[in-house]
Design an enzyme around this catalytic site. Structure first.
Site, PDB file in Angstrom:
ATOM      1  N   LYS A   9     -67.309  20.401  22.574  1.00 19.38           N
ATOM      2  CA  LYS A   9     -67.751  20.627  21.125  1.00 19.38           C
ATOM      3  C   LYS A   9     -68.583  22.130  21.165  1.00 19.38           C
ATOM      4  O   LYS A   9     -68.709  22.703  22.085  1.00 19.38           O
ATOM      5  CB  LYS A   9     -68.622  19.574  20.967  1.00 19.38           C
ATOM      6  CG  LYS A   9     -68.030  18.210  20.940  1.00 19.38           C
ATOM      7  CD  LYS A   9     -69.140  17.274  20.365  1.00 19.38           C
ATOM      8  CE  LYS A   9     -68.260  15.736  20.299  1.00 19.38           C
ATOM      9  NZ  LYS A   9     -69.210  14.628  20.057  1.00 19.38           N
ATOM     10  N   TYR A  49     -62.540  12.537  12.349  1.00 21.57           N
ATOM     11  CA  TYR A  49     -63.637  11.569  12.230  1.00 21.57           C
ATOM     12  C   TYR A  49     -63.797  10.632  11.089  1.00 21.57           C
ATOM     13  O   TYR A  49     -64.775  10.219  10.571  1.00 21.57           O
ATOM     14  CB  TYR A  49     -65.052  12.507  12.403  1.00 21.57           C
ATOM     15  CG  TYR A  49     -65.486  12.748  13.783  1.00 21.57           C
ATOM     16  CD1 TYR A  49     -65.509  11.962  14.889  1.00 21.57           C
ATOM     17  CD2 TYR A  49     -65.680  14.159  13.888  1.00 21.57           C
ATOM     18  CE1 TYR A  49     -66.059  12.514  16.036  1.00 21.57           C
ATOM     19  CE2 TYR A  49     -65.955  14.782  15.266  1.00 21.57           C
ATOM     20  CZ  TYR A  49     -66.249  13.773  16.275  1.00 21.57           C
ATOM     21  OH  TYR A  49     -66.643  14.257  17.370  1.00 21.57           O
ATOM     22  N   ASN A 112     -73.901  16.307  21.882  1.00 23.98           N
ATOM     23  CA  ASN A 112     -73.511  15.953  23.238  1.00 23.98           C
ATOM     24  C   ASN A 112     -72.242  16.351  23.609  1.00 23.98           C
ATOM     25  O   ASN A 112     -71.644  15.711  24.782  1.00 23.98           O
ATOM     26  CB  ASN A 112     -73.442  14.202  22.750  1.00 23.98           C
ATOM     27  CG  ASN A 112     -72.385  13.798  21.780  1.00 23.98           C
ATOM     28  OD1 ASN A 112     -71.521  14.775  21.390  1.00 23.98           O
ATOM     29  ND2 ASN A 112     -72.311  12.680  21.805  1.00 23.98           N
ATOM     30  N   HIS A 115     -66.135  15.391  23.643  1.00 26.09           N
ATOM     31  CA  HIS A 115     -65.652  14.387  22.793  1.00 26.09           C
ATOM     32  C   HIS A 115     -64.535  13.909  24.025  1.00 26.09           C
ATOM     33  O   HIS A 115     -63.995  14.473  24.578  1.00 26.09           O
ATOM     34  CB  HIS A 115     -64.931  14.702  21.754  1.00 26.09           C
ATOM     35  CG  HIS A 115     -63.867  13.766  20.856  1.00 26.09           C
ATOM     36  ND1 HIS A 115     -64.157  12.540  20.214  1.00 26.09           N
ATOM     37  CD2 HIS A 115     -62.566  13.758  21.503  1.00 26.09           C
ATOM     38  CE1 HIS A 115     -63.421  11.983  20.135  1.00 26.09           C
ATOM     39  NE2 HIS A 115     -62.004  12.504  20.664  1.00 26.09           N
ATOM     40  N   GLU A 126     -54.925  11.343  18.533  1.00 24.97           N
ATOM     41  CA  GLU A 126     -55.630  12.812  18.494  1.00 24.97           C
ATOM     42  C   GLU A 126     -54.813  14.107  19.266  1.00 24.97           C
ATOM     43  O   GLU A 126     -55.125  15.380  18.626  1.00 24.97           O
ATOM     44  CB  GLU A 126     -56.999  12.479  19.349  1.00 24.97           C
ATOM     45  CG  GLU A 126     -57.740  11.720  18.463  1.00 24.97           C
ATOM     46  CD  GLU A 126     -59.263  11.182  19.246  1.00 24.97           C
ATOM     47  OE1 GLU A 126     -59.471  11.517  20.271  1.00 24.97           O
ATOM     48  OE2 GLU A 126     -59.898  10.367  18.522  1.00 24.97           O
TER      49      GLU A 126
HETATM   50  P1  GTP Z   1     -66.929  11.087  20.831  1.00 24.53           P
HETATM   51  O1  GTP Z   1     -66.382  11.187  22.227  1.00 24.53           O
HETATM   52  O2  GTP Z   1     -67.463  12.463  20.215  1.00 24.53           O
HETATM   53  O3  GTP Z   1     -66.055  10.212  19.677  1.00 24.53           O
HETATM   54  O4  GTP Z   1     -68.379  10.107  20.977  1.00 24.53           O
HETATM   55  P2  GTP Z   1     -68.551   8.578  21.024  1.00 24.53           P
HETATM   56  O5  GTP Z   1     -67.152   8.087  20.918  1.00 24.53           O
HETATM   57  O6  GTP Z   1     -69.234   8.560  22.523  1.00 24.53           O
HETATM   58  O7  GTP Z   1     -69.501   8.123  19.922  1.00 24.53           O
HETATM   59  P3  GTP Z   1     -68.846   8.023  18.447  1.00 24.53           P
HETATM   60  O8  GTP Z   1     -67.113   8.225  18.243  1.00 24.53           O
HETATM   61  O9  GTP Z   1     -69.403   6.800  17.984  1.00 24.53           O
HETATM   62  O10 GTP Z   1     -69.290   9.097  17.508  1.00 24.53           O
HETATM   63  C1  GTP Z   1     -68.649  10.319  17.442  1.00 24.53           C
HETATM   64  C2  GTP Z   1     -69.862  11.492  17.779  1.00 24.53           C
HETATM   65  O11 GTP Z   1     -70.775  11.401  16.469  1.00 24.53           O
HETATM   66  C3  GTP Z   1     -70.642  11.362  18.842  1.00 24.53           C
HETATM   67  O12 GTP Z   1     -70.324  11.816  19.919  1.00 24.53           O
HETATM   68  C4  GTP Z   1     -71.917  12.038  18.060  1.00 24.53           C
HETATM   69  O13 GTP Z   1     -71.629  13.785  18.329  1.00 24.53           O
HETATM   70  C5  GTP Z   1     -71.980  11.954  16.699  1.00 24.53           C
HETATM   71  N1  GTP Z   1     -72.993  10.790  16.481  1.00 24.53           N
HETATM   72  C6  GTP Z   1     -72.566   9.476  16.503  1.00 24.53           C
HETATM   73  N2  GTP Z   1     -74.006   8.798  16.332  1.00 24.53           N
HETATM   74  C7  GTP Z   1     -74.793   9.687  15.953  1.00 24.53           C
HETATM   75  C8  GTP Z   1     -76.114   9.609  15.388  1.00 24.53           C
HETATM   76  O14 GTP Z   1     -76.905   8.468  15.340  1.00 24.53           O
HETATM   77  N3  GTP Z   1     -76.705  10.897  14.912  1.00 24.53           N
HETATM   78  C9  GTP Z   1     -75.757  12.037  15.145  1.00 24.53           C
HETATM   79  N4  GTP Z   1     -76.641  12.995  14.791  1.00 24.53           N
HETATM   80  N5  GTP Z   1     -74.887  12.102  15.550  1.00 24.53           N
HETATM   81  C10 GTP Z   1     -74.112  10.986  15.827  1.00 24.53           C
HETATM   82 MG    MG Z   2     -65.874   8.479  19.568  1.00 23.21          MG
END
Ligand code: GTP
Ligand code: MG
Length: 149
Positions: A9, A49, A112, A115, A126
């Site tokens: 990212k 997303y 973080n 992805h 994807e």
């Molecule tokens: P990805 O590999 O990036 O998809 O992460 P993930 O699968 O561990 O998490 P998820 O798909 O639920 O969420 C996608 C992304 O949204 C996360 O990696 C974060 O960057 C962002 N995100 C998720 N939850 C939060 C939150 O509570 N606050 C914020 N600011 N960002 C969030």
């Molecule tokens: Mg995810």
């Protein structure tokens, strides 16, 4: 074949973590099929997303992902989707185990650094979304007999 979409990212690119992150997947033994530095347009971020579009953090998430270049990767391998998620670590970096990318390199969910696709179906979907067909290579690395029995 199983494949997953991994992306450094914008925070990971800005912080100079690209080499470290690629290196972890490379050393593990997965096969790199696609790799590019890319400025993500808003429409693509929204498509990627779309399942999160009702979340309160969604506008911030789209702004974050489009805030600078990302590094897009396609990795192939047996069990690569779940294994990549393990290498990446928990969504909240403070809960991610040491030794994982997020556990070692990040502190906040909203920054973080990486992805990874969450299922084999989403891995294919994807990779199709982020890469053109001619940006992907099918190849056999020289190390293969030393990696698989
Ligand atoms: P990805 O590999 O990036 O998809 O992460 P993930 O699968 O561990 O998490 P998820 O798909 O639920 O969420 C996608 C992304 O949204 C996360 O990696 C974060 O960057 C962002 N995100 C998720 N939850 C939060 C939150 O509570 N606050 C914020 N600011 N960002 C969030
Ligand atoms: Mg995810």
């Amino acid at each position: 074949v199983e494949e997953t979409y991994v992306m450094v990212k914008p925070d990971g690119v800005q912080r100079g973590l690209v080499g470290d992150i690629i290196s972890r997947f490379e050393k593990k033994g997965f096969l790199l099929k696609g790799l590019k530095l890319f400025q993500c347009p808003k429409e693509l971020a929204e498509e990627h997303y779309k399942e999160l579009k009702d979340k309160s953090f969604y506008p911030k998430l789209i702004k974050y992902i489009t805030s600078g270049p990302v590094v897009c990767m396609a990795w192939e391998g047996i069990g690569v989707v779940a294994s990549a998620r393990k290498l990446i670590g928990a969504t909240n970096p403070l809960q991610a185990d040491p030794g994982t990318i997020r556990g070692d390199l990040a502190v906040q969910t909203g920054r973080n650094v990486v992805h990874g696709s969450d299922s084999p179906d989403n891995g294919h979907r994807e990779i199709d979304l982020w890469f053109k067909q001619d940006e992907l290579c099918e190849w056999v690395p020289a190390q293969e007999p030393w990696l698989k029995e």
